[in-house]
Design an enzyme around this catalytic site. Structure first.
Site, mmCIF file in Angstrom:
data_model
loop_
_atom_site.group_PDB
_atom_site.id
_atom_site.type_symbol
_atom_site.label_atom_id
_atom_site.label_comp_id
_atom_site.label_asym_id
_atom_site.label_seq_id
_atom_site.Cartn_x
_atom_site.Cartn_y
_atom_site.Cartn_z
ATOM 1 N N GLU A 116 8.393 14.915 -16.894
ATOM 2 C CA GLU A 116 7.474 14.938 -15.616
ATOM 3 C C GLU A 116 8.522 14.869 -14.339
ATOM 4 O O GLU A 116 9.287 13.857 -14.649
ATOM 5 C CB GLU A 116 6.404 13.810 -15.674
ATOM 6 C CG GLU A 116 5.259 14.008 -16.542
ATOM 7 C CD GLU A 116 4.354 13.135 -16.713
ATOM 8 O OE1 GLU A 116 3.519 12.582 -15.627
ATOM 9 O OE2 GLU A 116 4.378 12.367 -17.637
ATOM 10 N N ASP A 156 -5.679 10.592 -15.934
ATOM 11 C CA ASP A 156 -4.331 10.791 -16.265
ATOM 12 C C ASP A 156 -3.661 9.120 -15.854
ATOM 13 O O ASP A 156 -4.388 8.396 -14.974
ATOM 14 C CB ASP A 156 -3.356 11.722 -15.551
ATOM 15 C CG ASP A 156 -2.222 12.019 -16.338
ATOM 16 O OD1 ASP A 156 -1.960 11.095 -17.240
ATOM 17 O OD2 ASP A 156 -1.721 13.233 -16.142
HETATM 18 C C1 BGC Z 1 0.758 12.996 -18.332
HETATM 19 C C2 BGC Z 1 -0.145 13.600 -19.293
HETATM 20 C C3 BGC Z 1 0.032 12.451 -20.647
HETATM 21 C C4 BGC Z 1 -0.348 11.087 -19.923
HETATM 22 C C5 BGC Z 1 0.158 9.973 -21.244
HETATM 23 C C6 BGC Z 1 0.693 11.609 -18.081
HETATM 24 O O1 BGC Z 1 1.749 11.134 -17.237
HETATM 25 O O2 BGC Z 1 0.638 13.766 -17.179
HETATM 26 O O3 BGC Z 1 0.040 14.783 -19.772
HETATM 27 O O4 BGC Z 1 -1.029 12.978 -21.434
HETATM 28 O O5 BGC Z 1 0.723 10.612 -19.201
HETATM 29 O O6 BGC Z 1 1.157 10.129 -21.785
HETATM 30 C C1 BGC Z 2 4.928 7.001 -19.781
HETATM 31 C C2 BGC Z 2 4.141 8.295 -20.067
HETATM 32 C C3 BGC Z 2 3.537 8.630 -18.726
HETATM 33 C C4 BGC Z 2 4.402 8.504 -17.227
HETATM 34 C C5 BGC Z 2 3.528 8.537 -16.179
HETATM 35 C C6 BGC Z 2 5.729 6.860 -18.858
HETATM 36 O O1 BGC Z 2 6.447 5.667 -18.660
HETATM 37 O O2 BGC Z 2 5.334 6.821 -20.949
HETATM 38 O O3 BGC Z 2 3.419 8.414 -21.067
HETATM 39 O O4 BGC Z 2 2.960 9.702 -18.765
HETATM 40 O O5 BGC Z 2 4.983 7.036 -17.575
HETATM 41 O O6 BGC Z 2 4.656 8.404 -15.114
#
Ligand code: BGC
Ligand code: BGC
Length: 856
Positions: free
Chosen positions: A542, A341
């Site tokens: 998230e 990830d």
């Molecule tokens: C997330 C994933 C996601 C990835 C790409 C990560 O932060 O946990 O679920 O696929 O980012 O965007």
């Molecule tokens: C990205 C996401 C990723 C996340 C992780 C974001 O800036 O756009 O895809 O999952 O950072 O912390």
């Protein structure tokens, strides 16, 4: 007494008592009884080494293909070390160019939640194909020698092709869990795959087959259910909907894309539901609860699996060889590619974003290295050269990547724009696709109360639609929509979509009734026959959606008042809850005559009207068939009593049991300070204080009411308006008493490390009324130390108008601030004169002006 005057020493003497009062740990008081705090857990209570023989075996369905294996071997033999290392790296759009793909032989690119072609997250679909072609051309351009391997592009098409303007947006996964309809899931996946192919992309990071056990987790809505069996029943049809059946020819020849099951393992099993947290559960629970859906996913031939950000017994999954290699690959038989990830490798013990041989050695086949790919490219080359990463392991990882590319048919598919479905823009959000999403909305609604048979409403009636969520397309779409957190979106970015209000209005008008939109529930003239009040959560993804208790945030509970007023006026009320997860809702349930959980329905708001209203001929076209995929809580106490069990949900046919009023004690005190919102409508939020400080004397004066003058700092504070009357404070610094500051402080230091990793900013809503005569400094106090950034004379801000100014937390960390113990997130000081107004200070992702600073 306008100001509460005291010296810093007095201030501190009360600190312990106050901190005690506010110091309800993450879980709130109630939770402290049920689970120990993380710090209190015995260090290596259990080991993070699994016993593969205890784990289930799946049946990997892809047939060995001798010719393919020979091609893979031959390619690997011809590849240089640089080409091999590049092949297992994945870079984010925001930091990679086609030229980089060529020069560093990159195997993959992705668009993270906040990335799009040309730096535009909302770039029109043709731009995505153009860029896909450019990456492809760069990857296969071998005029200067080398091996031509087409690049693969991954995207988070997690509820439809959800990064693309105009795509069909399906309800989020918790809603789909309520449908209990695996066949529908297959159709949703097939539609999503087709729309992804329209834009020339070949890989999606879906489905999320997490099994969330604690819905405080801000990603619970990405999970179908807390029940492993239900999640497992979806994994296979969804993956087959995306990829097609295994061994039926190259994926890209049909309307298919590569799928990803994520996040392996126990992302939904972390302590207190913390994002990227630690699953403190035994191996039997990992197997029984969290691993079950992976058996189905592997049986379906899912070509990639994403390792979880989270840990098991303190060890990050991304570095856990026993789980990634011994269990997942060897025991369960997964023979696709394991992708890590977003910079998760940097969190493995002993690693940094720039270097992590441990992850590759543990079994990661491709590193998602959004902005760290170049550093990893160099470090990995050195690590293979000195034997830290065995060449055999690198070859195995490269082989896994090439095998997936061959099964997808990437080597023969040609340029992305030349592939089937590419450029057929009329397929994005097409009527048949939207019809599938509308059906999903209909099937996902869960009816929890229907007193006096209020529902279904007659569309010939006079219906009032209230609540701030009723006509808000971004709100009903939730996180992972166009932007990462789904925030800051203009409704114009949703062409063809329908809000809940629009869906109801259209149906009512067609039947000859009358619908009125009134967000605050007020009405003039004739009393409506019924009101639908929409309320609930606002978008998050998230960690920003992580909660301390199962309770709607205080500012989201206001619609209860609207319902009260309507009831008092004798209007029957339907409560319609937009939410990613079950939350304590007893007061709403008691008050409303009918209560419907609408989850996060996405772009097809008509699906709600279809079920809430009778047909124009008076018939019931759609009954409520949705049933709870998560237990509904009786209180807001995590892990507390259940009000409605899994599978609960009323239907119109069966007579609802008589309503017995529910107790209205949430069981939690959520007056404790927020760690993300410090100042709102001109006043500090609970747990935070507004202070005027004087650098010379070291004194601090807490401001509790206005107007106020802090004479020894030469600062006068008055109320001013922003959005609402007195929604802001104006600070006139005279500059006559040396350096003075305004500060937001707390006695219970906030841990902002996760927010800093997540690229959040300190966002202030600010207006410069009189330009500073001397430079202004912004500081953060953490762990007893101040870290400062210079803001000059605030020249980045316009004069006299409200602006949101974003200060990336990473700027402060880079400047040396400890982010895990923040005592004062914002201290604005100057030695000169200036007048500024402040309405709001919080953490966020969006700001009109962003402070530039050296990151990385
Ligand atoms: C997330 C994933 C996601 C990835 C790409 C990560 O932060 O946990 O679920 O696929 O980012 O965007
Ligand atoms: C990205 C996401 C990723 C996340 C992780 C974001 O800036 O756009 O895809 O999952 O950072 O912390």
């Amino acid at each position: 007494m306008p100001v509460n005057r005291f010296r810093l020493s007095t201030y501190l003497s009360t600190a312990a008592a106050l901190a005690f009062g506010l110091g309800l740990s993450w879980g709130g008081a109630a939770c402290a009884q049920t689970a120990p705090s993380e710090a209190a857990l015995p260090a290596a209570a259990a080991s993070a080494v699994a016993h593969p023989a205890l784990w289930p075996q799946a049946r990997w369905p892809w047939r060995q293909d001798a010719a393919m294996e020979a091609r893979i071997d031959a390619l690997i033999k011809r590849m240089t070390l640089e080409e091999k290392v590049g092949q297992i790296l994945q870079a984010d759009l925001s930091t990679v160019t086609p030229d980089d793909v060529h020069r560093y032989h990159l195997g993959s690119v992705l668009n993270g939640g906040n990335a799009g072609p040309g730096g535009n997250d909302y770039a029109p679909a043709p731009e995505w194909i153009k860029l896909a072609d450019a990456f492809y051309d760069a990857s296969v351009d071998k005029r200067d020698g080398g091996v031509a391997i087409p690049v693969m592009w991954g995207t988070d098409a997690v509820h439809g092709h959800s990064n693309i303007v105009g795509a069909t947006l399906f309800p989020h996964n918790s809603a789909l869990g309520a449908t209990h309809d695996p066949a529908l899931l297959q159709r949703i996946a097939a539609v999503t795959a087709t729309e992804v192919r329209v834009t020339g992309i070949d890989w999606t990071f879906a489905p999320t087959i997490t099994v969330p056990q604690d819905t405080r987790w801000g990603r619970a809505f990405e999970g179908y259910s807390e029940d492993p069996a239900l999640v497992a029943s979806y994994a296979r049809p969804f993956i087959e909907g995306l990829q097609g059946k295994p061994n039926s020819g190259p994926l890209l020849a049909g309307p298919h894309v590569i799928a990803t099951a994520k996040h392996f393992l126990a992302d939904g099993g972390t302590f207190e539901g913390r994002d990227q947290g630690d699953a403190v559960v035994d191996e039997a629970t990992l197997i029984k609860v969290h691993a079950q859906p992976y058996v189905s996913a592997i049986d379906a031939g899912v070509l990639s699996i994403m390792a979880s950000f989270s840990s098991w017994h303190g060890v990050k999954m991304t570095g856990n060889k026993s789980l990634l290699t011994d269990v997942l690959k060897k025991r369960m038989g997964f023979a696709g590619l394991v992708v890590s990830d977003w910079n998760a490798h940097g969190q493995v013990a002993g690693c940094s974003n720039a270097s992590c041989p441990q992850a590759v050695n543990a079994g990661i086949d491709m590193l998602m290295a959004p902005d760290s790919w170049k550093a990893l490219y160099h470090s990995l080359i050195a690590q293979v050269q000195d034997g830290t990463v065995p060449m055999a392991r690198l070859d195995e990882a490269v082989g896994a990547v090439l095998r997936v590319k061959m099964r997808a048919g990437l080597f023969s598919a040609g340029r992305p724009s030349s592939r089937p479905y590419a450029g057929q823009f009329d397929l994005l959000g097409s009527a048949p696709h939207r019809a599938v999403a509308r059906q999903a909305v209909q099937e996902s609604l869960v009816l929890l109360k229907n007193e006096g048979g209020l529902l279904p409403l007659s569309p010939k009636a006079r219906i009032l639609v209230a609540g701030d969520g009723a006509n808000d397309i971004a709100r009903q779409s939730g996180g992972w929509t166009l932007s990462w957190q789904g925030t800051g979106l203009d409704p114009k970015l949703f062409p063809g979509a329908t809000t809940l209000w629009q869906g109801i209005d259209t149906a009512v008008r067609a039947a000859g009734g009358q619908a009125t939109l009134s967000p605050d529930g007020s009405f003039a003239g004739q009393k409506p026959d019924a009101a639908i009040v929409v309320f609930g959560e606002t978008p998050y993804a998230e960690f920003q959606g992580d909660l301390r208790s199962l309770q709607l945030k205080p500012d989201l509970r206001a619609p209860l008042e609207t319902m009260r007023k309507l009831k008092a006026a004798g209007v029957p009320v339907v409560a319609l809850m937009l939410t990613g997860r079950p939350l304590y809702a007893n007061p709403f349930l008691n008050l409303a005559d009918a209560f419907v959980v609408a989850w996060l329905p996405g772009s097809e708001g008509e699906g709600v009207a279809d079920v809430l209203l009778r047909g124009s001929d008076g018939s019931v076209a759609h009954d409520f068939t949705g049933r709870l995929p998560f237990r509904w809580p009786m209180t807001a106490v995590p892990g507390g009593a259940t009000l409605y069990p899994l599978g609960h949900g009323l239907s119109l046919k069966a007579k609802a049991p008589r309503w017995v009023p529910l107790p209205e004690q949430s069981g939690v005190d959520d007056s404790a300070g927020s760690t993300t919102e410090y100042f709102q409508k001109g006043v500090p939020t609970p747990g935070w204080s507004l202070e005027i400080q004087n650098a010379g004397t070291g004194g601090g004066t807490r401001i509790t009411s206005v107007p106020a003058t802090v004479a020894d700092s030469g600062v006068a504070i008055t109320a001013s308006d922003y959005q609402v009357q007195e929604g802001a404070r104006t600070f006139a610094f005279s500059g006559s008493k040396g350096t003075a500051a305004l500060a937001l402080t707390t006695h219970a230091p906030a841990d902002l490390s996760r927010e800093t990793n997540g690229e959040m900013m300190l966002v202030t809503t600010i207006r410069v009324d009189a330009a500073p005569t001397a430079p202004v400094t912004l500081a953060m106090d953490s762990a007893g130390k101040a870290t400062s950034l210079s803001l000059g004379k605030l020249d980045m801000l316009p004069r006299g108008t409200w602006t949101t100014l974003g200060i990336p937390l990473q700027c402060l960390r880079t400047a040396g601030a400890r982010m895990d113990a923040v005592d004062a997130p914002l201290i604005l000081s100057t030695g000169g004169a200036m007048t500024i107004s402040l309405a709001r200070v919080k953490l966020g992702m969006d700001a009109q002006v962003r402070l530039p600073c050296a990151t990385h």
